[in-house]
Structures are given as structure tokens and as C-alpha cells.
Write a protein that holds these residues in place. Structure first.
Motif, mmCIF file in Angstrom:
data_model
loop_
_atom_site.group_PDB
_atom_site.id
_atom_site.type_symbol
_atom_site.label_atom_id
_atom_site.label_comp_id
_atom_site.label_asym_id
_atom_site.label_seq_id
_atom_site.Cartn_x
_atom_site.Cartn_y
_atom_site.Cartn_z
ATOM 1 N N THR A 45 0.855 -1.180 0.000
ATOM 2 C CA THR A 45 0.000 0.000 0.000
ATOM 3 C C THR A 45 0.890 1.228 0.000
ATOM 4 O O THR A 45 1.751 1.380 0.869
ATOM 5 N N LEU A 61 -4.790 -1.053 7.289
ATOM 6 C CA LEU A 61 -4.471 -1.330 5.890
ATOM 7 C C LEU A 61 -4.688 -2.805 5.563
ATOM 8 O O LEU A 61 -5.198 -3.148 4.491
ATOM 9 N N ALA A 65 -7.320 -4.185 2.845
ATOM 10 C CA ALA A 65 -6.845 -5.011 1.723
ATOM 11 C C ALA A 65 -7.586 -6.343 1.676
ATOM 12 O O ALA A 65 -7.937 -6.822 0.592
ATOM 13 N N PHE A 81 -2.023 -1.269 -3.686
ATOM 14 C CA PHE A 81 -3.055 -0.271 -3.418
ATOM 15 C C PHE A 81 -2.388 1.089 -3.227
ATOM 16 O O PHE A 81 -1.210 1.184 -2.957
ATOM 17 N N SER A 83 -3.344 4.655 -0.987
ATOM 18 C CA SER A 83 -4.224 5.311 -0.026
ATOM 19 C C SER A 83 -3.800 6.770 0.058
ATOM 20 O O SER A 83 -2.673 7.081 0.418
ATOM 21 N N TYR A 88 -8.966 4.847 -0.932
ATOM 22 C CA TYR A 88 -8.176 3.616 -1.023
ATOM 23 C C TYR A 88 -8.561 2.921 -2.306
ATOM 24 O O TYR A 88 -9.741 2.651 -2.541
#
Length: 91
Positions: A45, A61, A65, A81, A83, A88
Motif C-alpha cells: 500500500t 491497511l 486489503a 493499493f 491510499s 483507497y
């Protein structure tokens, strides 16, 4: 692929142990997470520079996810990902 023990931390979220680390880059901070007890898909992330990354943030997180389809115990490609102020999202 499992994360190296050196330079990473463990965190238990909802009964599952994860290993995580932060990797800074010019475009942001990458929080890299994997299943601590074996091989599986990693989750990355990307966060904005200046974000304080504490275990509680990493737990959030991980939960997000998982809701977006990450399966840490299954081998496969890492899932990425981002954020930021827009939310997100998978990359």
C-alpha cells in the motif's frame, strides 16, 4: 514470497500473524505486508510522505486489503493499493 525477518516487524490482526515493513521511495512510502507463517501473496500500500505509520495504521491497511480481495495465504502476484486523500484504491 515471505518477507525477510530482518528489518521487518510482526503484527497479529484478527488472529493471523503478518510481517510488515516500510520502504520509502521518491513517490511515497510503501507499506509491504505478508503472511508471517509461510509463503503467500504480498500486499503493498502506497502512502503519502509524512504519513505516520504505526501498527494500528498497518492493521487498518491489512483489514481494508482483505476486504478488497487480498488473500495473504495464497501464492500469487502481490496486490498493490494506494491510499491518499482520494481514498483507497487498487492499482
Amino acid at each position: 514470497m515471505a518477507l525477510a525477518t530482518r528489518g521487518s516487524r510482526t503484527l497479529t490482526v484478527d488472529g493471523t500473524r503478518y510481517r510488515w515493513t516500510v520502504s520509502p521511495d521518491a513517490s511515497g512510502l510503501a507499506v509491504v505486508v505478508g503472511w508471517a507463517d509461510g509463503d503467500g501473496a504480498r500486499m503493498v500500500t502506497w502512502l503519502e510522505h509524512g504519513t505516520v505509520i504505526a501498527p494500528g495504521v498497518v492493521a487498518g491497511l491489512i483489514r481494508t486489503a482483505l476486504q478488497h480481495g487480498w488473500r495473504p495465504r495464497q501464492c500469487g502476484p502481490e496486490i498493490i493499493f494506494r491510499s491518499d486523500e482520494d481514498g483507497y484504491r487498487a492499482l
